[in-house]
Design a protein around this motif. Structure first.
Motif, PDB file in Angstrom:
ATOM      1  N   GLN A 192       0.837  -1.193   0.000  1.00  0.00           N
ATOM      2  CA  GLN A 192       0.000   0.000   0.000  1.00  0.00           C
ATOM      3  C   GLN A 192       0.884   1.260   0.000  1.00  0.00           C
ATOM      4  O   GLN A 192       2.068   1.195   0.317  1.00  0.00           O
ATOM      5  CB  GLN A 192      -0.918  -0.010   1.217  1.00  0.00           C
ATOM      6  CG  GLN A 192      -1.909  -1.165   1.206  1.00  0.00           C
ATOM      7  CD  GLN A 192      -2.764  -1.234   2.463  1.00  0.00           C
ATOM      8  OE1 GLN A 192      -2.633  -0.415   3.365  1.00  0.00           O
ATOM      9  NE2 GLN A 192      -3.653  -2.217   2.528  1.00  0.00           N
ATOM     10  N   LEU A 194       1.372   5.075   1.473  1.00  0.00           N
ATOM     11  CA  LEU A 194       1.013   6.039   2.514  1.00  0.00           C
ATOM     12  C   LEU A 194       1.316   7.446   2.018  1.00  0.00           C
ATOM     13  O   LEU A 194       2.438   7.745   1.612  1.00  0.00           O
ATOM     14  CB  LEU A 194       1.810   5.763   3.783  1.00  0.00           C
ATOM     15  CG  LEU A 194       1.664   6.769   4.925  1.00  0.00           C
ATOM     16  CD1 LEU A 194       0.249   6.716   5.517  1.00  0.00           C
ATOM     17  CD2 LEU A 194       2.720   6.513   6.007  1.00  0.00           C
ATOM     18  N   CYS A 213      -3.663  11.951   6.679  1.00  0.00           N
ATOM     19  CA  CYS A 213      -2.938  10.996   5.849  1.00  0.00           C
ATOM     20  C   CYS A 213      -3.926   9.982   5.282  1.00  0.00           C
ATOM     21  O   CYS A 213      -5.028   9.809   5.825  1.00  0.00           O
ATOM     22  CB  CYS A 213      -1.876  10.264   6.669  1.00  0.00           C
ATOM     23  SG  CYS A 213      -0.676  11.345   7.481  1.00  0.00           S
ATOM     24  N   GLU A 214      -3.536   9.325   4.215  1.00  0.00           N
ATOM     25  CA  GLU A 214      -4.393   8.287   3.647  1.00  0.00           C
ATOM     26  C   GLU A 214      -3.562   7.230   2.944  1.00  0.00           C
ATOM     27  O   GLU A 214      -2.365   7.411   2.705  1.00  0.00           O
ATOM     28  CB  GLU A 214      -5.442   8.875   2.707  1.00  0.00           C
ATOM     29  CG  GLU A 214      -4.972   9.894   1.716  1.00  0.00           C
ATOM     30  CD  GLU A 214      -6.152  10.641   1.072  1.00  0.00           C
ATOM     31  OE1 GLU A 214      -6.991   9.980   0.430  1.00  0.00           O
ATOM     32  OE2 GLU A 214      -6.227  11.879   1.215  1.00  0.00           O
ATOM     33  N   LEU A 215      -4.220   6.110   2.644  1.00  0.00           N
ATOM     34  CA  LEU A 215      -3.567   4.959   2.032  1.00  0.00           C
ATOM     35  C   LEU A 215      -4.164   4.680   0.659  1.00  0.00           C
ATOM     36  O   LEU A 215      -5.394   4.704   0.497  1.00  0.00           O
ATOM     37  CB  LEU A 215      -3.744   3.710   2.900  1.00  0.00           C
ATOM     38  CG  LEU A 215      -3.051   3.686   4.262  1.00  0.00           C
ATOM     39  CD1 LEU A 215      -3.573   2.510   5.076  1.00  0.00           C
ATOM     40  CD2 LEU A 215      -1.532   3.578   4.100  1.00  0.00           C
ATOM     41  N   THR A 226      -6.275   6.901   7.014  1.00  0.00           N
ATOM     42  CA  THR A 226      -5.493   6.244   8.054  1.00  0.00           C
ATOM     43  C   THR A 226      -5.162   7.288   9.113  1.00  0.00           C
ATOM     44  O   THR A 226      -5.635   8.424   9.036  1.00  0.00           O
ATOM     45  CB  THR A 226      -4.223   5.598   7.463  1.00  0.00           C
ATOM     46  OG1 THR A 226      -3.588   4.784   8.460  1.00  0.00           O
ATOM     47  CG2 THR A 226      -3.244   6.637   6.951  1.00  0.00           C
ATOM     48  N   GLY A 227      -4.384   6.896  10.115  1.00  0.00           N
ATOM     49  CA  GLY A 227      -4.103   7.790  11.234  1.00  0.00           C
ATOM     50  C   GLY A 227      -3.528   9.128  10.810  1.00  0.00           C
ATOM     51  O   GLY A 227      -2.719   9.204   9.881  1.00  0.00           O
ATOM     52  N   TYR A 274       5.083   6.145  11.980  1.00  0.00           N
ATOM     53  CA  TYR A 274       3.861   5.452  11.565  1.00  0.00           C
ATOM     54  C   TYR A 274       4.148   3.957  11.507  1.00  0.00           C
ATOM     55  O   TYR A 274       5.144   3.528  10.913  1.00  0.00           O
ATOM     56  CB  TYR A 274       3.425   5.939  10.191  1.00  0.00           C
ATOM     57  CG  TYR A 274       2.179   5.265   9.635  1.00  0.00           C
ATOM     58  CD1 TYR A 274       0.915   5.752   9.932  1.00  0.00           C
ATOM     59  CD2 TYR A 274       2.285   4.165   8.787  1.00  0.00           C
ATOM     60  CE1 TYR A 274      -0.224   5.155   9.402  1.00  0.00           C
ATOM     61  CE2 TYR A 274       1.151   3.562   8.251  1.00  0.00           C
ATOM     62  CZ  TYR A 274      -0.102   4.058   8.568  1.00  0.00           C
ATOM     63  OH  TYR A 274      -1.225   3.468   8.045  1.00  0.00           O
ATOM     64  N   GLN A 276       2.759   0.378  10.191  1.00  0.00           N
ATOM     65  CA  GLN A 276       1.820  -0.177   9.220  1.00  0.00           C
ATOM     66  C   GLN A 276       0.730  -1.021   9.874  1.00  0.00           C
ATOM     67  O   GLN A 276      -0.447  -0.917   9.518  1.00  0.00           O
ATOM     68  CB  GLN A 276       2.615  -1.029   8.225  1.00  0.00           C
ATOM     69  CG  GLN A 276       1.786  -1.850   7.260  1.00  0.00           C
ATOM     70  CD  GLN A 276       2.644  -2.811   6.471  1.00  0.00           C
ATOM     71  OE1 GLN A 276       3.192  -2.449   5.447  1.00  0.00           O
ATOM     72  NE2 GLN A 276       2.776  -4.044   6.956  1.00  0.00           N
ATOM     73  N   THR A 278      -0.644  -0.921  12.813  1.00  0.00           N
ATOM     74  CA  THR A 278      -1.635  -0.228  13.641  1.00  0.00           C
ATOM     75  C   THR A 278      -2.296   0.939  12.916  1.00  0.00           C
ATOM     76  O   THR A 278      -3.382   1.375  13.303  1.00  0.00           O
ATOM     77  CB  THR A 278      -0.989   0.308  14.930  1.00  0.00           C
ATOM     78  OG1 THR A 278      -0.016   1.311  14.581  1.00  0.00           O
ATOM     79  CG2 THR A 278      -0.314  -0.818  15.705  1.00  0.00           C
ATOM     80  N   GLY A 279      -1.622   1.462  11.899  1.00  0.00           N
ATOM     81  CA  GLY A 279      -2.150   2.624  11.193  1.00  0.00           C
ATOM     82  C   GLY A 279      -2.138   3.887  12.035  1.00  0.00           C
ATOM     83  O   GLY A 279      -2.911   4.817  11.779  1.00  0.00           O
ATOM     84  N   LYS A 280      -1.244   3.963  13.025  1.00  0.00           N
ATOM     85  CA  LYS A 280      -1.204   5.105  13.932  1.00  0.00           C
ATOM     86  C   LYS A 280       0.187   5.727  13.955  1.00  0.00           C
ATOM     87  O   LYS A 280       1.193   5.068  13.687  1.00  0.00           O
ATOM     88  CB  LYS A 280      -1.604   4.677  15.349  1.00  0.00           C
ATOM     89  CG  LYS A 280      -3.046   4.198  15.465  1.00  0.00           C
ATOM     90  CD  LYS A 280      -3.363   3.795  16.900  1.00  0.00           C
ATOM     91  CE  LYS A 280      -4.811   3.332  17.027  1.00  0.00           C
ATOM     92  NZ  LYS A 280      -5.136   2.923  18.421  1.00  0.00           N
TER      93      LYS A 280
END
Length: 391
Positions: A192, A194, A213-215, A226-227, A274, A276, A278-280
């Motif tokens: 993916q 980021l 942010c986004e994926l 995402t986070g 970041y 991956q 946890t997306g945080k």
């Protein structure tokens, strides 16, 4: 989180100079390491912020730069991407002088290391600059950027496109949730992409930094949120660690008052990680000094070298300071400083221990009779992580 000052590590040595002075202030216009281990730099801006059409190659064995084929179209704030076949794709950007608003480019071209020449390839669906470009699944994903809104204004883009190297064609893909420009994009270990931070224009000479942010999900060809970053960031850097299992974001322009009644005019010293799985985002130790318009280069899979930068695009001088991030301890150590402080320069890893930097802005606005003119350098330096710093 505060920094602990440790002993300096590594040092810089001078190497061959660029044929032409240039600055590169984008996220994805950086130097590219070719399959033959030579380093390619493309276009960029001169001291008056006009686009350049020149390209140059660095030979690590000879420690020299040489001019190579000129671009078909001068450009700055473009992207450079190494393709699976060894060619380099350059997309978009701004051509011509530093006028506002600048006419963006949809045109793309390819560099062939064998012939050392550029050829045109399919144009993007829309003109853009300050966009991101990464290789994912054998294709190049271009996202966001800036384009003309009216004769007196510009706007950020949500749109994204995929380039197919086999056919030299572009297809539109799902648009991002948020329009953004000047953002970073990193391919994660799971394939993916980021997308991190960036800006949105709010007036002819103003913009707002983003924390969102986004994926990009390549299988579904869709974007998903995402986070969010702990702080909005522009002029930052994002670097993959552990093969893309995590991403380190460093620095960036401070957006103004932090909300506690004070005002911080300087670039951010903070850094975030970041993960991956946890997306945080979580805070890591602050850098030894804040900076934006710097470069962050991986040293293997567990270290990052943060180089130079400035506190503002109109700042007097580029920074000479350098720091190394250690993923195992999530901490920083100072490194030997550059011989020539600089921001908006090119940088590339030559190995897990060696990093090349070249060009960039040394000083801005030094000529009172020529406001806005920047002093550029042709100098280049190599960092050696294992070399001893002379006291």
């Amino acid at each position: 989180m505060t920094s602990t000052i440790l002993a300096a590590t590594g040092k810089w040595t001078s190497t061959g100079a660029l044929p032409t002075a240039a600055g590169w202030s984008g996220q994805h216009d950086n130097a590219v390491v070719l399959d033959n281990d030579k380093v390619l730099v493309v276009g960029g801006a001169d001291g008056s912020s006009a686009a350049l059409g020149k390209a140059a190659l660095y030979d690590p064995e000879a420690e020299t730069w040489s001019a190579t084929g000129a671009l078909r179209t001068p450009r700055r704030l473009h992207t450079t991407t190494l393709l699976p076949d060894g060619k380099v794709l350059v997309t978009g950007g701004i051509s011509g002088s530093a006028q506002f608003p600048a006419p963006g480019l949809a045109a793309a071209e390819l560099y062939d290391p064998e012939s050392r020449e550029w050829t045109s390839t399919g144009s993007m669906k829309g003109a853009r600059w300050g966009h991101s470009a990464v290789l994912v699944g054998g294709k190049v994903l271009v996202a966001g950027g800036t384009t003309i809104r009216s004769a007196q204004s510009v706007k950020a883009l949500r749109t994204a496109e995929l380039y197919d190297p086999e056919f030299g064609t572009w297809t539109e893909t799902d648009a991002m949730a948020d329009a953004r420009s000047g953002h970073a994009a990193v391919v994660l270990a799971n394939g993916q992409v980021l997308v991190v931070g960036g800006t949105v224009p709010t007036a002819p000479d103003e913009d707002a930094a983003l924390a969102y942010c986004e994926l990009y999900l390549p299988t579904e060809k869709k974007w998903a949120p995402t986070g969010a970053l702990l702080a909005p960031r522009a002029w930052h850097q994002a670097t993959a660690l552990s093969g893309g299992a995590s991403v380190l974001v460093t620095g960036g322009r401070a957006p103004g008052g932090p909300g506690d009644g004070t005002f911080d005019p300087f670039s951010r010293a903070t850094a975030e990680l970041y993960v991956q799985d946890t997306g945080k985002w979580t805070a890591v130790q602050d850098m030894p000094g804040g900076r934006g318009l710097h470069r962050a280069v991986p040293l293997g899979s567990d270290k990052v070298l943060v180089i130079g930068g400035s506190d503002n695009a109109q700042s007097d001088v580029g920074y000479a300071s350098v720091a190394v991030y250690h993923a195992g301890t999530r901490s920083w150590a100072p490194a030997g400083g550059l011989a020539t402080g600089r921001h908006s320069f090119a940088a590339a890893p030559l190995s897990d221990k060696l990093v090349l930097v070249a060009g960039g802005v040394v000083r801005s606005g030094s000529a009172a009779a020529q406001p806005g003119v920047q002093d550029l350098t042709t100098t280049a330096e190599i960092f050696d992580l294992e070399a001893t710093v002379t006291p």
